[in-house]
Design a protein around this motif. Structure first.
Motif, PDB file in Angstrom:
ATOM      1  N   UNK A   1      -2.062 -19.868  11.403  1.00  0.00           N
ATOM      2  CA  UNK A   1      -1.539 -18.815  12.120  1.00  0.00           C
ATOM      3  C   UNK A   1      -2.123 -18.648  13.424  1.00  0.00           C
ATOM      4  N   UNK A   2      -2.538 -19.671  14.035  1.00  0.00           N
ATOM      5  CA  UNK A   2      -3.311 -19.315  15.238  1.00  0.00           C
ATOM      6  C   UNK A   2      -2.366 -19.985  16.764  1.00  0.00           C
ATOM      7  N   UNK A   3      -2.692 -19.757  17.955  1.00  0.00           N
ATOM      8  CA  UNK A   3      -1.790 -20.204  19.006  1.00  0.00           C
ATOM      9  C   UNK A   3      -3.049 -20.629  20.115  1.00  0.00           C
ATOM     10  N   UNK A   4      -2.425 -21.940  20.732  1.00  0.00           N
ATOM     11  CA  UNK A   4      -3.186 -22.550  21.897  1.00  0.00           C
ATOM     12  C   UNK A   4      -2.278 -22.646  22.931  1.00  0.00           C
ATOM     13  N   UNK A   5      -2.524 -22.113  23.963  1.00  0.00           N
ATOM     14  CA  UNK A   5      -1.623 -22.445  25.305  1.00  0.00           C
ATOM     15  C   UNK A   5      -2.670 -22.502  26.510  1.00  0.00           C
ATOM     16  N   UNK A   6      -2.073 -23.211  27.507  1.00  0.00           N
ATOM     17  CA  UNK A   6      -2.906 -23.430  28.800  1.00  0.00           C
ATOM     18  C   UNK A   6      -4.008 -24.397  28.685  1.00  0.00           C
ATOM     19  N   UNK A   7      -4.215 -25.058  27.630  1.00  0.00           N
ATOM     20  CA  UNK A   7      -5.448 -25.812  27.251  1.00  0.00           C
ATOM     21  C   UNK A   7      -5.577 -27.119  28.143  1.00  0.00           C
ATOM     22  N   UNK A   8      -6.614 -27.671  28.745  1.00  0.00           N
ATOM     23  CA  UNK A   8      -6.995 -28.454  29.657  1.00  0.00           C
ATOM     24  C   UNK A   8      -6.912 -30.010  28.853  1.00  0.00           C
ATOM     25  N   UNK A   9      -7.142 -29.933  27.640  1.00  0.00           N
ATOM     26  CA  UNK A   9      -6.950 -31.375  26.851  1.00  0.00           C
ATOM     27  C   UNK A   9      -6.028 -31.052  25.677  1.00  0.00           C
ATOM     28  N   UNK A  10      -6.500 -30.723  24.476  1.00  0.00           N
ATOM     29  CA  UNK A  10      -5.812 -30.292  22.855  1.00  0.00           C
ATOM     30  C   UNK A  10      -5.760 -29.065  22.658  1.00  0.00           C
ATOM     31  N   UNK A  11      -4.586 -28.623  22.282  1.00  0.00           N
ATOM     32  CA  UNK A  11      -4.502 -27.567  21.689  1.00  0.00           C
ATOM     33  C   UNK A  11      -5.631 -27.227  20.293  1.00  0.00           C
ATOM     34  N   UNK A  12      -5.420 -28.084  19.393  1.00  0.00           N
ATOM     35  CA  UNK A  12      -6.321 -28.157  18.332  1.00  0.00           C
ATOM     36  C   UNK A  12      -6.683 -29.708  18.099  1.00  0.00           C
ATOM     37  N   UNK A  13      -8.045 -30.023  17.908  1.00  0.00           N
ATOM     38  CA  UNK A  13      -8.302 -31.313  17.855  1.00  0.00           C
ATOM     39  C   UNK A  13      -9.602 -31.241  16.523  1.00  0.00           C
ATOM     40  N   UNK A  14      -9.857 -32.485  16.234  1.00  0.00           N
ATOM     41  CA  UNK A  14     -10.749 -32.557  14.946  1.00  0.00           C
ATOM     42  C   UNK A  14     -11.400 -33.974  15.312  1.00  0.00           C
ATOM     43  N   UNK A  15     -12.686 -33.772  15.074  1.00  0.00           N
ATOM     44  CA  UNK A  15     -13.593 -35.311  15.039  1.00  0.00           C
ATOM     45  C   UNK A  15     -14.724 -34.957  14.113  1.00  0.00           C
ATOM     46  N   UNK A  16     -14.843 -36.361  13.372  1.00  0.00           N
ATOM     47  CA  UNK A  16     -15.927 -36.523  12.588  1.00  0.00           C
ATOM     48  C   UNK A  16     -16.126 -35.503  11.429  1.00  0.00           C
ATOM     49  N   UNK A  17     -14.714 -35.107  10.728  1.00  0.00           N
ATOM     50  CA  UNK A  17     -15.123 -33.834   9.765  1.00  0.00           C
ATOM     51  C   UNK A  17     -14.019 -34.262   8.838  1.00  0.00           C
TER      52      UNK A  17
END
Length: 371
Positions: free
Chosen positions: A300-316
Motif C-alpha cells: 500500500x505504498x506510492x512512488x512518484x517523481x522517481x529518477x529511476x524506478x519506483x520499486x526495485x529489488x536486487x540480490x534479495x
C-alpha cells in the motif's frame, strides 16, 4: 578450567606471585583443552552439526535436500525433448511439495511467503513496546530546523517505536537500528524531507546496520520527500542504491506500509543486499546469501517523481510487493514502475498499478550480473 583468582593483595609479595602463576597455569591448561577440542571437532567428532548449519551453494544442506527430494519425486526422464520434465519440475514449491499446476505452485509459494511476512509484522509490533515521540528528542515538525540528530537520539539502541506527529521533518538522512518501527500520522500528513544541503549520495530512510545482520525494521504512515530538485537541479544519482528515498539493505524481516515516496533522486523503494554499490561480478555469480535482504513486504505504498524506478529489488529473496501505485517517473530514461532486477529470487507481486513510466514492470538482469 579452574576459576581464576581475582582477589589480589595490594602488595606485590609472595601471595601475589602465587596467584599470578596459578592463573597463568590455569589459562595455559584451558588453552590446550580448547586446542584438543578443536582437533577432535575437525577430525573425529560425529554429528557435530545438523544439515541446516552446513552451507551448500546459496542455501544449506537441509533445504537443498528437501527441495531436491520434491523434484525427484515426480521427475520422469524423457526422450522427446519437449520440455515436459522441466514443466513438471517447475511445480515443486519452496518447501519441496509438488503441485498439480504451475499456477497452483506459484500461489502456494506466494501464500507461504506472505504468511511468513505477516507473522513477522505482528511479531515486530508486539515485541517493540517502548514508544517515543521524536519531538521529545528535539525534532522540529515545522521543517525549519534540521531534525536528523533528534531521530538518531530517539531510535538509539533500537527496540523502539519512534512516532512522528503531523508536520514536516527536515533531515539529511535517517538510519534505523535493529528492532525499530518509524511511524507517522499518515501519507501527506507527516513528511520526512531531505534538506537542501543534503549530499546526492544520501538516502532518506535506510537501515543503520550494514553487515547483513540488520533485522526487524519497519516504516509506516508518512510521506518521504527526496527533494531531488534541490541545489539548483545540479544533483545526479550516485549509482548503486545510493540516492534512493527508502532502502532495505541486507535486512531480514522488514516492511514499508502506507508510505508515499516523492521525488527520489534514484529509486522510490530499493530492496537490496548490504552494500551501497550494486554487485556486477558476472552472470552466474551471486552475493553471499547472508548479505541479502529477506522477507520484506512493500504494501500500500506510492512512488512518484522517481529518477529511476519506483520499486526495485536486487540480490534479495522472499519479497512480497502488494497494492502499490508507482507513477509519473521524472528521470527521462529506463524508468520502470516496478523493477525486479539482478539476483532477485522468489519475488511475489500482487494487485499493483503503474502509470506513465518507461515500463510498468520489468524483470531482468544486467549482462554483467545474475538473473
Amino acid at each position: 578450567m579452574k576459576k581464576l583468582k581475582t582477589d589480589y593483595p595490594i602488595d606485590i609479595g609472595q601471595e601475589w606471585r602465587y596467584m599470578t602463576m596459578f592463573n597463568f597455569e590455569s589459562i595455559q591448561s584451558f588453552h590446550q583443552y580448547i586446542l584438543d577440542k578443536l582437533k577432535h571437532h575437525k577430525t573425529s567428532e560425529k554429528h557435530a552439526h545438523n544439515a541446516k548449519q552446513i552451507d551448500y551453494k546459496l542455501t544449506n544442506v537441509h533445504d537443498e535436500l528437501q527441495y531436491q527430494d520434491g523434484r525427484i519425486e515426480t521427475l520422469v526422464t524423457g526422450h522427446n525433448g519437449d520440455g515436459v520434465e522441466e514443466v513438471k519440475d517447475s511445480r515443486t514449491a519452496l518447501d519441496g511439495t509438488n503441485q498439480n499446476l504451475l499456477s497452483q505452485r506459484l500461489k502456494y509459494d506466494f501464500e507461504i511467503i506472505k504468511n511468513k511476512i505477516e507473522e513477522n509484522f505482528d511479531h515486530v509490533n508486539k515485541k517493540i513496546e517502548r514508544i517515543v515521540n521524536v519531538n521529545d528528542y528535539g525534532a522540529d515538525p515545522t521543517g525549519k530546523e534540521d531534525s536528523t540528530q533528534a531521530f538518531q537520539k530517539a531510535s538509539r539502541g533500537g527496540n523502539v517505536h519512534v512516532h512522528m506527529t503531523a508536520g514536516t521533518y527536515k533531515v539529511t538522512g535517517v538510519k534505523l537500528p535493529n528492532n525499530t518501527v518509524l511511524s507517522g500520522e499518515g501519507k501527506d500528513v507527516t513528511f520526512v524531507r531531505l534538506a537542501d544541503k543534503t549530499p546526492a549520495e544520501n538516502i532518506a530512510i535506510t537501515n543503520e546496520d550494514m553487515s547483513g545482520q540488520a533485522h526487524n525494521i519497519g516504516i509506516k504512515d508518512f510521506t518521504v520527500n527526496g527533494n531531488k530538485w534541490r541545489q539548483d537541479k545540479k544533483l545526479k544519482p550516485m549509482g548503486g542504491s545510493l540516492s534512493s528515498n527508502v532502502r532495505f539493505a541486507g535486512v531480514k524481516h522488514g516492511f514499508a506500509s502506507n508510505i508515499k515516496s516523492v521525488d527520489a533522486l534514484l529509486h522510490g523503494f530499493d530492496v537490496t543486499y548490504a552494500s551501497d554499490p550494486y554487485f556486477y561480478e558476472g552472470d552466474g555469480v551471486r552475493v553471499n546469501e547472508e548479505l541479502e535482504s529477506k522477507y520484506i513486504h512493500i504494501d500500500n505504498c506510492e512512488a512518484t517523481g522517481f529518477g529511476d524506478d519506483g520499486i526495485t529489488t536486487h540480490h534479495s529473496r522472499y519479497l512480497v510487493i502488494t497494492n502499490n501505485y508507482c507513477h509519473h517517473a521524472t528521470g527521462g530514461g529506463n524508468n520502470n514502475g516496478i523493477e525486479i532486477d539482478d539476483g532477485s529470487q522468489h519475488v511475489m507481486l500482487d494487485n499493483n498499478m503503474t502509470e506513465e513510466n518507461y515500463g510498468g514492470v520489468e524483470v531482468k538482469a544486467h549482462g554483467n550480473s545474475s538473473a
